[in-house]
Scaffold this active site. Structure first.
Site, PDB file in Angstrom:
ATOM      1  CE  LYS A  22      23.752   4.636  47.447  1.00 40.97           C
ATOM      2  NZ  LYS A  22      24.683   3.771  48.174  1.00 40.97           N
ATOM      3  NE  ARG A 102      32.897  -0.941  52.499  1.00 44.49           N
ATOM      4  CZ  ARG A 102      34.067  -1.443  52.826  1.00 44.49           C
ATOM      5  NH1 ARG A 102      35.141  -1.068  52.188  1.00 44.49           N
ATOM      6  NH2 ARG A 102      34.184  -2.321  53.798  1.00 44.49           N
ATOM      7  CB  CYS A 126      35.630   2.589  52.619  1.00 43.22           C
ATOM      8  SG  CYS A 126      34.198   3.582  52.253  1.00 43.22           S
ATOM      9  NE  ARG A 131      31.305   1.405  54.724  1.00 44.38           N
ATOM     10  CZ  ARG A 131      30.537   1.712  53.683  1.00 44.38           C
ATOM     11  NH1 ARG A 131      31.012   2.490  52.739  1.00 44.38           N
ATOM     12  NH2 ARG A 131      29.309   1.238  53.594  1.00 44.38           N
ATOM     13  CE  LYS A 171      30.415  -0.257  64.902  1.00 44.53           C
ATOM     14  NZ  LYS A 171      31.791   0.039  64.533  1.00 44.53           N
ATOM     15  CB  VAL A 172      23.380  -1.464  65.082  1.00 45.58           C
ATOM     16  CG1 VAL A 172      22.331  -1.369  63.985  1.00 45.58           C
ATOM     17  CG2 VAL A 172      22.720  -1.686  66.436  1.00 45.58           C
ATOM     18  CB  VAL A 174      22.669  -1.468  57.339  1.00 42.78           C
ATOM     19  CG1 VAL A 174      21.725  -1.696  56.160  1.00 42.78           C
ATOM     20  CG2 VAL A 174      22.170  -0.332  58.222  1.00 42.78           C
ATOM     21  CG  ASP A 316      24.007   7.134  54.451  1.00 43.04           C
ATOM     22  OD1 ASP A 316      25.201   7.071  54.786  1.00 43.04           O
ATOM     23  OD2 ASP A 316      23.370   6.146  54.033  1.00 43.04           O
ATOM     24  NE  ARG A 408      29.307   4.550  44.235  1.00 43.89           N
ATOM     25  CZ  ARG A 408      30.078   3.873  45.039  1.00 43.89           C
ATOM     26  NH1 ARG A 408      31.237   4.352  45.394  1.00 43.89           N
ATOM     27  NH2 ARG A 408      29.698   2.701  45.511  1.00 43.89           N
TER      28      ARG A 408
HETATM   29  C1  EPZ Z   1      24.911   0.900  54.875  1.00 40.24           C
HETATM   30  O1  EPZ Z   1      26.294   0.565  54.820  1.00 40.24           O
HETATM   31  C2  EPZ Z   1      24.687   1.926  53.785  1.00 40.24           C
HETATM   32  N1  EPZ Z   1      25.057   1.349  52.497  1.00 40.24           N
HETATM   33  C3  EPZ Z   1      25.528   3.164  54.061  1.00 40.24           C
HETATM   34  O2  EPZ Z   1      25.233   4.130  53.083  1.00 40.24           O
HETATM   35  C4  EPZ Z   1      25.145   3.716  55.437  1.00 40.24           C
HETATM   36  O3  EPZ Z   1      25.973   4.813  55.739  1.00 40.24           O
HETATM   37  C5  EPZ Z   1      25.314   2.634  56.500  1.00 40.24           C
HETATM   38  O4  EPZ Z   1      24.547   1.450  56.137  1.00 40.24           O
HETATM   39  C6  EPZ Z   1      24.850   3.074  57.886  1.00 40.24           C
HETATM   40  O5  EPZ Z   1      23.515   3.459  57.831  1.00 40.24           O
HETATM   41  C7  EPZ Z   1      24.185   0.599  51.835  1.00 40.24           C
HETATM   42  O6  EPZ Z   1      23.093   0.309  52.294  1.00 40.24           O
HETATM   43  C8  EPZ Z   1      24.579   0.141  50.472  1.00 40.24           C
HETATM   44  P1  EPZ Z   1      26.907  -0.744  58.456  1.00 40.24           P
HETATM   45  P2  EPZ Z   1      26.850  -0.666  55.630  1.00 40.24           P
HETATM   46  O7  EPZ Z   1      27.322  -2.151  58.301  1.00 40.24           O
HETATM   47  O8  EPZ Z   1      25.818  -1.712  55.687  1.00 40.24           O
HETATM   48  C9  EPZ Z   1      30.746  -1.395  61.149  1.00 40.24           C
HETATM   49  C10 EPZ Z   1      25.708   5.699  51.391  1.00 40.24           C
HETATM   50  O9  EPZ Z   1      26.219   6.844  51.398  1.00 40.24           O
HETATM   51  N2  EPZ Z   1      30.820  -2.773  60.656  1.00 40.24           N
HETATM   52  O10 EPZ Z   1      25.586  -0.458  59.059  1.00 40.24           O
HETATM   53  O11 EPZ Z   1      28.172  -0.992  55.070  1.00 40.24           O
HETATM   54  C11 EPZ Z   1      31.013  -0.347  60.078  1.00 40.24           C
HETATM   55  O12 EPZ Z   1      32.393  -0.169  59.858  1.00 40.24           O
HETATM   56  C12 EPZ Z   1      26.297   4.557  52.202  1.00 40.24           C
HETATM   57  O13 EPZ Z   1      24.723   5.400  50.704  1.00 40.24           O
HETATM   58  C13 EPZ Z   1      31.734  -3.624  61.231  1.00 40.24           C
HETATM   59  O14 EPZ Z   1      32.487  -3.252  62.146  1.00 40.24           O
HETATM   60  O15 EPZ Z   1      27.045  -0.001  57.054  1.00 40.24           O
HETATM   61  C14 EPZ Z   1      30.335   0.872  60.655  1.00 40.24           C
HETATM   62  O16 EPZ Z   1      31.179   1.473  61.601  1.00 40.24           O
HETATM   63  C15 EPZ Z   1      27.596   4.894  52.831  1.00 40.24           C
HETATM   64  N3  EPZ Z   1      31.799  -4.916  60.759  1.00 40.24           N
HETATM   65  C16 EPZ Z   1      29.115   0.265  61.369  1.00 40.24           C
HETATM   66  O17 EPZ Z   1      29.417  -1.125  61.543  1.00 40.24           O
HETATM   67  C17 EPZ Z   1      30.972  -5.371  59.773  1.00 40.24           C
HETATM   68  O18 EPZ Z   1      31.080  -6.546  59.402  1.00 40.24           O
HETATM   69  C18 EPZ Z   1      27.819   0.396  60.636  1.00 40.24           C
HETATM   70  O19 EPZ Z   1      28.023   0.026  59.290  1.00 40.24           O
HETATM   71  C19 EPZ Z   1      30.044  -4.485  59.204  1.00 40.24           C
HETATM   72  C20 EPZ Z   1      29.987  -3.184  59.672  1.00 40.24           C
END
Ligand code: EPZ
Length: 429
Positions: A22, A102, A126, A131, A171-172, A174, A316, A408
């Site tokens: 997904k 999102r 969320c 997020r 911060k890392v 995705v 996840d 989902r």
């Molecule tokens: C992706 O979400 C995945 N979703 C998530 O899977 C997964 O948990 C997450 O990556 C981490 O591996 C999809 O790929 C659709 P992040 P994403 O940006 O990209 C913070 C599932 O169950 N952040 O890597 O939204 C954020 O709050 C879902 O399938 C900021 O601060 O996650 C978090 O603490 C849930 N500012 C951290 O970074 C930003 O602009 C990592 O989030 C963006 C993120």
């Protein structure tokens, strides 16, 4: 609303076909907005989130068609979907849609890069954490976009297109890496992204963009270099196997005992999670085109984990692993570092008899001899999966409510598990 009914106690034995990921399919679909040619995606999972994003892309002008057999001889359900966006017909992504998923916020990058404007609703809160989207907006600003926040929407514009830049994510993320990759591919000049996410889904997106004519190097490492091009073309790309679905079923087998081959997947996508499962007592080996998971009579050993960006233990799979630890022979500690509120499953697991206490971002799980079936409520996608895993060993009947969360991200979950001997069924309505 559908529910899932499970009668616990059966071991899992057989073959489970793993679907396309997904979290890889969604950004690849969004990347299709970057070109007026057709992007063909193979191994697409059939999931509620994919359906919803297809509708969202349709609002921006994407046409799609599905072909390929639904069911393959080997029992997998892959589909091939073609996306074509001749013209961007609308640069606004409305609140009603973005709030439901999102990841649809990421359309901001192709809309901006191709149409020079994107008006995308901020996604709002969320269930697993705040997020924010600041890192995505910062990366677009670095590439020369002008961003204004108005009435709950981010309005991104460029005068004369985006321009390559060098920046470091604090911060890392995705999502922010996906957004930056898509935008920088069509920017003028070179971009260097430092502290990029290394997740396999980022690599799948970079490979897709390269197949479309982009020039990206270093995806899968923290430093990615992109040489901007003026336009992108169509391509045919395969969605990688779902590592989270793989890990979820591996944990289910570790929980119930049994012998299952997870087919159409790769162990290198989830090395850290499989290493942890081995420490719990499961035997895990690579087989042709898949992974074999075996757990015999011996109990489940407790293991401490901390979630981390790839290649660390994935957030996840945190909930599912907690489900497994509820039956471990001893105490384990589970620390969540990615999202600040991803423990909603704790109270639901407690309804099945689990002993878990929370202190800040760490859960202490005291393994119990037996879980007992009960009605439980799914709170998010991965939390739902842990309730299923726990239900597979709980004595008596467990009913998981709010199954739409599961739909989902898990394709035909009850069918895949019942084919391996689980007593699990969906109750419609
Ligand atoms: C992706 O979400 C995945 N979703 C998530 O899977 C997964 O948990 C997450 O990556 C981490 O591996 C999809 O790929 C659709 P992040 P994403 O940006 O990209 C913070 C599932 O169950 N952040 O890597 O939204 C954020 O709050 C879902 O399938 C900021 O601060 O996650 C978090 O603490 C849930 N500012 C951290 O970074 C930003 O602009 C990592 O989030 C963006 C993120």
């Amino acid at each position: 609303m559908d529910r899932i009914k499970i009668t616990g106690g059966n071991k899992l034995n057989g073959i489970i076909p793993i679907s396309g990921a997904k979290n890889a399919a969604l950004p690849l679909m969004i990347a299709s907005l970057l070109t007026n040619e057709t992007l063909t995606l193979e191994n697409m999972p059939h999931l509620a989130d994919v359906e919803l994003l297809t509708r969202i892309l349709g609002n921006h002008g994407a046409d799609y068609s599905v072909n390929g057999r639904r069911e393959h001889q080997n029992g997998s359900y892959e589909r091939t979907v073609h996306f074509t966006t001749k013209n961007i017909v609308d640069t606004t992504a409305p609140y009603e849609l973005v709030a439901k998923m999102r990841a649809s916020f990421w359309v901001i990058a192709p809309l901006l890069a191709r149409a020079g404007e994107a008006i995308v609703s901020l996604p709002g809160g969320c269930s697993i954490g705040t997020r924010p989207v600041d890192l995505m907006l910062d990366s677009l600003t670095a590439l020369g976009a002008n961003i204004e926040i108005e009435n709950g929407y981010a309005r991104a514009t460029t005068k004369g297109g985006l321009t390559g830049a060098e920046f470091t994510f604090p911060k890392v993320s995705v999502g922010a890496t996906h957004v930056a990759l898509m935008a920088a591919s069509l920017a003028k000049g070179d971009t260097i992204i430092h502290n990029a996410a290394c997740e396999p889904e980022v690599v799948n997106l970079a490979d897709c963009l390269n197949a479309m004519g982009a020039k990206i190097e270093g995806a899968g490492t923290p430093t990615i270099r992109i040489q901007g091009v003026t336009s992108l073309n169509g391509a045919r790309v395969r969605v990688i196997p779902d590592r989270i679905e793989t890990g979820t079923y591996a944990m289910a087998v570790a929980m119930t005992g049994g012998d299952v081959v997870l087919q159409n997947t790769r162990s290198d996508l989830l090395t850290s999670a499989l290493d942890v499962l081995r420490q719990t007592g499961a035997e895990i080996t690579d087989v042709e085109n898949g992974i074999r998971v075996v757990r015999n009579g011996h109990g489940i050993a407790p293991v401490d984990i901390t979630t981390d960006p790839f290649p660390g233990f994935p957030t996840d799979l945190q909930a599912q692993f907690m489900g497994l630890m509820t039956k471990a022979k001893g105490t384990s500690h589970i620390t969540e570092t990615i999202f600040e509120n991803r423990f909603m499953h704790v109270q639901e697991l407690a309804r099945l008899g689990a002993k878990i206490s929370l202190s800040g971002q760490t859960a202490t799980v005291e393994g119990v001899e037996r879980l007992k079936g009960a009605p439980v409520m799914a709170t998010d996608l991965r939390a739902s999966a842990t309730l299923v895993i726990a239900g597979l060993v709980a004595e008596g009947e467990t009913t998981v409510n709010r199954v739409y969360h599961l739909d989902r991200g898990f394709e035909r979950l009850e069918e895949k598990l019942s084919n391996c001997g689980a007593e699990i069924s969906r109750i419609s309505g």
